[in-house]
Design a protein around this motif. Structure first.
Motif, PDB file in Angstrom:
ATOM      1  N   UNK A  34      32.247 -30.831   1.362  1.00 13.73           N
ATOM      2  CA  UNK A  34      31.671 -32.026   1.976  1.00 13.73           C
ATOM      3  C   UNK A  34      32.199 -32.136   3.388  1.00 13.73           C
ATOM      4  N   UNK A  35      31.286 -32.188   4.346  1.00 16.92           N
ATOM      5  CA  UNK A  35      31.670 -32.310   5.744  1.00 16.92           C
ATOM      6  C   UNK A  35      32.177 -33.714   6.040  1.00 16.92           C
ATOM      7  N   UNK A  36      32.974 -33.805   7.092  1.00 18.11           N
ATOM      8  CA  UNK A  36      33.491 -35.096   7.528  1.00 18.11           C
ATOM      9  C   UNK A  36      32.344 -36.005   7.965  1.00 18.11           C
ATOM     10  N   UNK A  37      32.456 -37.274   7.619  1.00 17.53           N
ATOM     11  CA  UNK A  37      31.460 -38.255   8.025  1.00 17.53           C
ATOM     12  C   UNK A  37      30.205 -38.276   7.181  1.00 17.53           C
ATOM     13  N   UNK A  38      30.171 -37.505   6.095  1.00 16.43           N
ATOM     14  CA  UNK A  38      28.998 -37.435   5.236  1.00 16.43           C
ATOM     15  C   UNK A  38      29.215 -38.250   3.952  1.00 16.43           C
ATOM     16  N   UNK A  39      28.100 -38.621   3.324  1.00 17.42           N
ATOM     17  CA  UNK A  39      28.125 -39.385   2.075  1.00 17.42           C
ATOM     18  C   UNK A  39      27.527 -38.525   0.973  1.00 17.42           C
ATOM     19  N   UNK A  40      28.313 -38.290  -0.073  1.00 19.60           N
ATOM     20  CA  UNK A  40      27.859 -37.557  -1.254  1.00 19.60           C
ATOM     21  C   UNK A  40      27.796 -38.521  -2.426  1.00 19.60           C
ATOM     22  N   UNK A  41      26.635 -38.653  -3.033  1.00 21.60           N
ATOM     23  CA  UNK A  41      26.500 -39.443  -4.252  1.00 21.60           C
ATOM     24  C   UNK A  41      26.433 -38.501  -5.445  1.00 21.60           C
ATOM     25  N   UNK A  42      27.187 -38.828  -6.485  1.00 23.93           N
ATOM     26  CA  UNK A  42      27.203 -38.036  -7.712  1.00 23.93           C
ATOM     27  C   UNK A  42      26.548 -38.855  -8.808  1.00 23.93           C
ATOM     28  N   UNK A 219      20.533 -46.725  -3.694  1.00 23.39           N
ATOM     29  CA  UNK A 219      21.622 -46.451  -2.753  1.00 23.39           C
ATOM     30  C   UNK A 219      21.765 -44.948  -2.539  1.00 23.39           C
ATOM     31  N   UNK A 220      21.794 -44.192  -3.636  1.00 30.14           N
ATOM     32  CA  UNK A 220      21.959 -42.746  -3.518  1.00 30.14           C
ATOM     33  C   UNK A 220      20.847 -42.129  -2.684  1.00 30.14           C
ATOM     34  N   UNK A 221      19.641 -42.613  -2.851  1.00 26.83           N
ATOM     35  CA  UNK A 221      18.485 -42.042  -2.139  1.00 26.83           C
ATOM     36  C   UNK A 221      18.489 -42.435  -0.668  1.00 26.83           C
ATOM     37  N   UNK A 222      18.877 -43.690  -0.381  1.00 23.40           N
ATOM     38  CA  UNK A 222      18.726 -44.207   0.981  1.00 23.40           C
ATOM     39  C   UNK A 222      19.922 -43.934   1.886  1.00 23.40           C
ATOM     40  N   UNK A 223      21.125 -43.850   1.322  1.00 24.48           N
ATOM     41  CA  UNK A 223      22.338 -43.809   2.129  1.00 24.48           C
ATOM     42  C   UNK A 223      22.990 -42.428   2.146  1.00 24.48           C
ATOM     43  N   UNK A 224      22.803 -41.653   1.091  1.00 25.27           N
ATOM     44  CA  UNK A 224      23.516 -40.382   0.960  1.00 25.27           C
ATOM     45  C   UNK A 224      22.969 -39.313   1.896  1.00 25.27           C
ATOM     46  N   UNK A 225      23.867 -38.428   2.309  1.00 24.23           N
ATOM     47  CA  UNK A 225      23.457 -37.193   2.961  1.00 24.23           C
ATOM     48  C   UNK A 225      23.156 -36.121   1.924  1.00 24.23           C
ATOM     49  N   UNK A 226      23.885 -36.187   0.783  1.00 22.97           N
ATOM     50  CA  UNK A 226      23.688 -35.254  -0.324  1.00 22.97           C
ATOM     51  C   UNK A 226      23.767 -36.002  -1.636  1.00 22.97           C
ATOM     52  N   UNK A 227      23.058 -35.473  -2.625  1.00 26.25           N
ATOM     53  CA  UNK A 227      23.116 -35.992  -3.993  1.00 26.25           C
ATOM     54  C   UNK A 227      23.415 -34.829  -4.918  1.00 26.25           C
ATOM     55  N   UNK A 228      24.382 -35.044  -5.812  1.00 26.03           N
ATOM     56  CA  UNK A 228      24.767 -34.032  -6.780  1.00 26.03           C
ATOM     57  C   UNK A 228      24.521 -34.586  -8.184  1.00 26.03           C
ATOM     58  N   UNK A 229      23.833 -33.825  -9.014  1.00 27.19           N
ATOM     59  CA  UNK A 229      23.572 -34.217 -10.405  1.00 27.19           C
ATOM     60  C   UNK A 229      24.447 -33.380 -11.316  1.00 27.19           C
ATOM     61  N   UNK A 230      25.282 -34.060 -12.104  1.00 28.92           N
ATOM     62  CA  UNK A 230      26.151 -33.382 -13.061  1.00 28.92           C
ATOM     63  C   UNK A 230      25.580 -33.505 -14.463  1.00 28.92           C
ATOM     64  N   UNK A 231      25.693 -32.424 -15.228  1.00 27.67           N
ATOM     65  CA  UNK A 231      25.296 -32.436 -16.638  1.00 27.67           C
ATOM     66  C   UNK A 231      26.297 -31.598 -17.414  1.00 27.67           C
ATOM     67  N   UNK A 232      26.972 -32.244 -18.356  1.00 21.17           N
ATOM     68  CA  UNK A 232      27.955 -31.567 -19.201  1.00 21.17           C
ATOM     69  C   UNK A 232      28.956 -30.762 -18.385  1.00 21.17           C
ATOM     70  N   UNK A 233      29.427 -31.387 -17.298  1.00 26.14           N
ATOM     71  CA  UNK A 233      30.485 -30.784 -16.506  1.00 26.14           C
ATOM     72  C   UNK A 233      30.060 -29.693 -15.559  1.00 26.14           C
ATOM     73  N   UNK A 234      28.754 -29.531 -15.353  1.00 23.39           N
ATOM     74  CA  UNK A 234      28.224 -28.483 -14.465  1.00 23.39           C
ATOM     75  C   UNK A 234      27.330 -29.139 -13.418  1.00 23.39           C
ATOM     76  N   UNK A 235      27.379 -28.643 -12.181  1.00 21.49           N
ATOM     77  CA  UNK A 235      26.472 -29.122 -11.141  1.00 21.49           C
ATOM     78  C   UNK A 235      25.101 -28.501 -11.385  1.00 21.49           C
ATOM     79  N   UNK A 236      24.168 -29.324 -11.867  1.00 18.02           N
ATOM     80  CA  UNK A 236      22.813 -28.838 -12.159  1.00 18.02           C
ATOM     81  C   UNK A 236      21.909 -28.912 -10.934  1.00 18.02           C
ATOM     82  N   UNK A 237      22.228 -29.831 -10.030  1.00 16.69           N
ATOM     83  CA  UNK A 237      21.376 -30.040  -8.852  1.00 16.69           C
ATOM     84  C   UNK A 237      22.261 -30.509  -7.711  1.00 16.69           C
TER      85      UNK A 237
END
Length: 262
Positions: A34-42, A219-237
């Motif tokens: 994650x770069x500095x100044x960015x917003x990541x929503x999980x 919020x995740x859609x409007x504010x984030x620079x990135x969105x990460x989807x977790x499923x069973x402990x794995x990054x699916x998206x």
């Protein structure tokens, strides 16, 4: 002779992180930057490992394996002469934690202290600054979350949204480089949720590096620079909000989003 300029390290770098509780895998090979100044929503269903991931970043949970760097500083494992793995020294953990603010689902305010005392406490005990400076800084960050008028009140006299805004001010007063939010609005009703999300939007606008575990898809859609989807402990998206919300590759992600976005 001009010295070669090297790019600043990412705010967060995670490589191959796993976390087991006993024999149960909760995180399985998590890697991201994650770069500095960015917003990541999980985002993800309950039990997918979101909160555990956040707690590992702050070393509130010790990862089972993998590498973590915060602002270029390692929070990774070493090995002794017998080959046994061990975490970073406590002083190193404390130094890096001081650069990370965390806001939890529960407000965790001290009920016997006023609002301003709650914000001052860590400044006095951890930052070791004077009471005068601590109060001035506490009041500055209470004003930032529109809670300065409540400085002399006790938590029991505040609404849930107000208490959470004080908790955010307390984290910000430490002047961290990164803010972590763990379902910060999940225990609030919609009106109070809006209050807290407005504060978080303001932080994003100010350029704060943020990792946000949330069920607030707007919020995740409007504010984030990135969105990460977790499923069973794995990054699916993992991608931009436009990609993840409009054209996810993962069938599990599509099913999850359909429940929240209709």
């Amino acid at each position: 002779m001009n010295q070669k300029a090297y790019p600043a390290p990412p705010a967060i770098r995670v490589v191959g992180m796993t976390k087991y509780f006993g024999t149960v895998p909760v995180l399985r090979g998590i890697s991201f930057e994650l770069e500095r100044g960015k917003v990541l929503s999980i985002v993800g269903a309950s039990g997918s490992g979101k909160s555990t991931l956040l707690r590992c970043l702050n070393y509130l949970e010790q990862p089972t394996s993998g590498e973590i760097w915060i602002g270029g500083q390692s929070m990774s494992f070493g090995a002794n002469r017998n080959g046994a793995r061990h975490g970073p020294p406590p002083a190193q953990i404390a130094r890096i934690r001081a650069e990370i603010g965390m806001v939890f689902q529960q407000f965790n305010l001290w009920p016997h202290m006023t609002v301003v005392q709650n914000v001052m406490e860590a400044l006095l005990r951890v930052r070791k600054i004077s009471a005068h400076e601590a109060r001035a800084r506490a009041e500055r960050y209470l004003a930032k979350v529109d809670m300065l008028d409540a400085a002399g009140r006790y938590p029991a006299k505040l609404s849930g949204g107000q208490q959470q805004r004080v908790a955010i001010a307390r984290a910000l007063a430490m002047e961290p480089q990164i803010m972590l939010f763990d379902e910060a609005t999940s225990s609030l009703d919609p009106e109070l949720t809006s209050e807290v999300l407005d504060v978080m939007r303001g932080l994003a606008t100010d350029g704060m590096t943020m990792v946000v575990v949330t069920h607030e898809m707007g919020f995740a859609r409007d504010v984030s620079d990135r969105v990460m989807f977790l499923h069973q402990g794995v990054i699916e998206e993992d991608g931009t909000p436009a990609t993840v919300f409009s054209d996810p590759r993962s069938e599990r992600c599509r099913q999850f989003l359909s429940k929240y976005l209709g």
